[in-house]
Design a protein around this motif. Structure first.
Motif, short mmCIF file in Angstrom:
data_model
loop_
_atom_site.label_atom_id
_atom_site.label_comp_id
_atom_site.label_asym_id
_atom_site.label_seq_id
_atom_site.Cartn_x
_atom_site.Cartn_y
_atom_site.Cartn_z
N THR A 94 -73.94 65.24 14.86
CA THR A 94 -74.91 66.29 14.15
C THR A 94 -74.19 66.75 12.89
O THR A 94 -74.32 67.75 12.33
CB THR A 94 -74.87 67.53 15.14
N ALA A 95 -73.06 65.85 12.25
CA ALA A 95 -72.26 66.19 11.29
C ALA A 95 -73.47 65.88 10.11
O ALA A 95 -74.33 65.41 10.06
CB ALA A 95 -71.25 65.49 10.91
N VAL A 96 -73.24 67.03 8.91
CA VAL A 96 -73.94 66.88 7.80
C VAL A 96 -72.99 66.82 6.57
O VAL A 96 -72.09 67.79 6.71
CB VAL A 96 -74.91 68.19 7.74
N VAL A 97 -73.17 66.02 5.66
CA VAL A 97 -72.26 65.82 4.63
C VAL A 97 -73.02 65.93 3.37
O VAL A 97 -74.00 65.10 3.15
CB VAL A 97 -71.50 64.34 4.69
N GLY A 98 -72.59 66.50 2.34
CA GLY A 98 -73.26 66.62 1.20
C GLY A 98 -73.14 65.85 0.08
O GLY A 98 -72.81 64.71 0.43
N ASP A 99 -73.35 66.11 -1.15
CA ASP A 99 -73.24 65.13 -2.22
C ASP A 99 -71.75 65.19 -2.84
O ASP A 99 -71.29 66.20 -2.89
CB ASP A 99 -74.14 65.47 -3.40
N VAL A 123 -70.33 70.08 5.97
CA VAL A 123 -69.64 69.81 4.74
C VAL A 123 -70.38 69.93 3.27
O VAL A 123 -71.54 69.04 3.11
CB VAL A 123 -68.79 68.32 4.62
N GLY A 124 -70.08 70.96 2.50
CA GLY A 124 -70.86 71.23 1.41
C GLY A 124 -70.64 70.03 0.15
O GLY A 124 -70.27 69.02 0.58
N ASN A 125 -71.18 70.20 -0.82
CA ASN A 125 -71.04 69.25 -2.05
C ASN A 125 -69.78 69.27 -2.54
O ASN A 125 -69.00 70.50 -2.76
CB ASN A 125 -72.02 69.61 -3.06
N ASN A 126 -69.35 68.18 -3.35
CA ASN A 126 -68.14 68.15 -4.01
C ASN A 126 -66.87 68.48 -3.05
O ASN A 126 -66.01 69.40 -3.74
CB ASN A 126 -68.12 69.11 -5.26
N ASP A 143 -69.11 74.53 -0.78
CA ASP A 143 -68.97 73.49 -1.80
C ASP A 143 -67.64 73.73 -2.70
O ASP A 143 -66.89 74.76 -2.53
CB ASP A 143 -70.30 73.80 -2.79
N ASN A 144 -67.11 72.57 -3.00
CA ASN A 144 -66.09 72.40 -4.00
C ASN A 144 -64.74 72.96 -3.32
O ASN A 144 -63.78 73.46 -3.94
CB ASN A 144 -66.17 73.30 -5.28
N CYS A 145 -64.41 72.64 -2.12
CA CYS A 145 -63.44 72.81 -1.17
C CYS A 145 -62.64 71.78 -1.12
O CYS A 145 -62.84 70.72 -1.35
CB CYS A 145 -63.68 73.35 0.33
#
Length: 248
Positions: A94-99, A123-126, A143-145
């Motif tokens: 069920t993980a979600v990984v951004g761009d 996990v957000g983007n970048n 994002d951006n972490c």
């Protein structure tokens, strides 16, 4: 088909952008298991969404055998995911990984128990996750972490943050240093012990100052009602006043 080839070109471009060791297209195509794992996941995820669960799992296990990277077919992966080296990387169902996310070897996007439903990180983007880091549970990484190598992250993290440690805690947010003055902000098993130690040091210091005035014949300071005064001090004040002095 056009979108597939566009995605392939994006993934290859992401490798060149993220890895200075990439020298040629043929090298990237043949020698980057992270790229192969992502492409295999595209097929696995398509099979999973169309109800062919066994074939999806079988394909993901073949990719795991060949690349050392395990991505569950149910995981949602964004564009331009770059898995550098990748050996031992695990991404749960069920993980979600951004761009534009970068994962290094040994990263785990895992669960924390046998709960049903959404049980893996988002996990957000970048976002960049360092080697050996563990992101566990239904948490959100903004994002951006940046997540430091070897960190264990158990709580959601706001965007534009840098997280390190076990358990993970924020050390940078929006480009500014975050100073941990209250051990409860870290919330590890030793927090209560440190808080208690800080309270005892504070109490001993007050008693020492009181007896020092008496020994020198000075007018003693007013007696301190510790039952009233000490509990009123916050953990942050006790920790900052007493515990941090030992760091000098």
């Amino acid at each position: 088909m056009t979108s597939f080839f566009h995605s392939v070109r994006e993934d290859i471009a992401a490798v060149f952008e993220s890895d200075p060791a990439a020298r040629s297209y043929i090298e990237v195509l043949v020698c980057y298991p992270g790229l192969h794992a992502v492409w295999a996941h595209h097929l696995s995820h398509w099979l999973w969404r169309h109800g062919m669960r066994f074939l999806a799992r079988f394909n993901s296990q073949v990719a795991r055998l060949l690349t050392g990277i395990e991505i569950h077919p149910g995981a949602e992966i964004g564009r331009r995911l770059f898995i550098d080296h990748g050996m031992g990387t695990v991404i749960g169902e069920t993980a979600v990984v951004g761009d534009d996310v970068t994962l290094y070897q040994g990263v785990t996007l895992g669960g924390t128990g046998k709960e049903k439903g959404k049980r893996h990180p988002t996990v957000g983007n970048n976002v960049a996750v360092g080697s050996g880091a563990k992101l566990l549970g239904n948490i959100t990484i903004g994002d951006n972490c940046r997540v430091g190598a070897g960190s264990v992250v158990l709580r959601s993290v706001p965007p534009n943050s840098t997280i390190v440690g076990v358990p993970g805690h924020i050390v940078l947010r929006d480009g500014k240093r975050v100073v941990i003055t209250d051990p409860k902000d870290i919330r590890d098993p030793l927090s209560d012990v440190i808080i208690k130690l800080a309270a005892e040091v504070h109490e001993l210091r007050e008693k020492f100052n009181h007896h020092s005035h008496e020994a020198l014949g000075a007018e003693p300071e007013p007696a301190i009602d510790e039952a009233k005064s000490t509990p009123n001090l916050s953990a942050q004040e006790l920790f900052q006043d007493d515990y941090l002095d030992f760091q000098i």
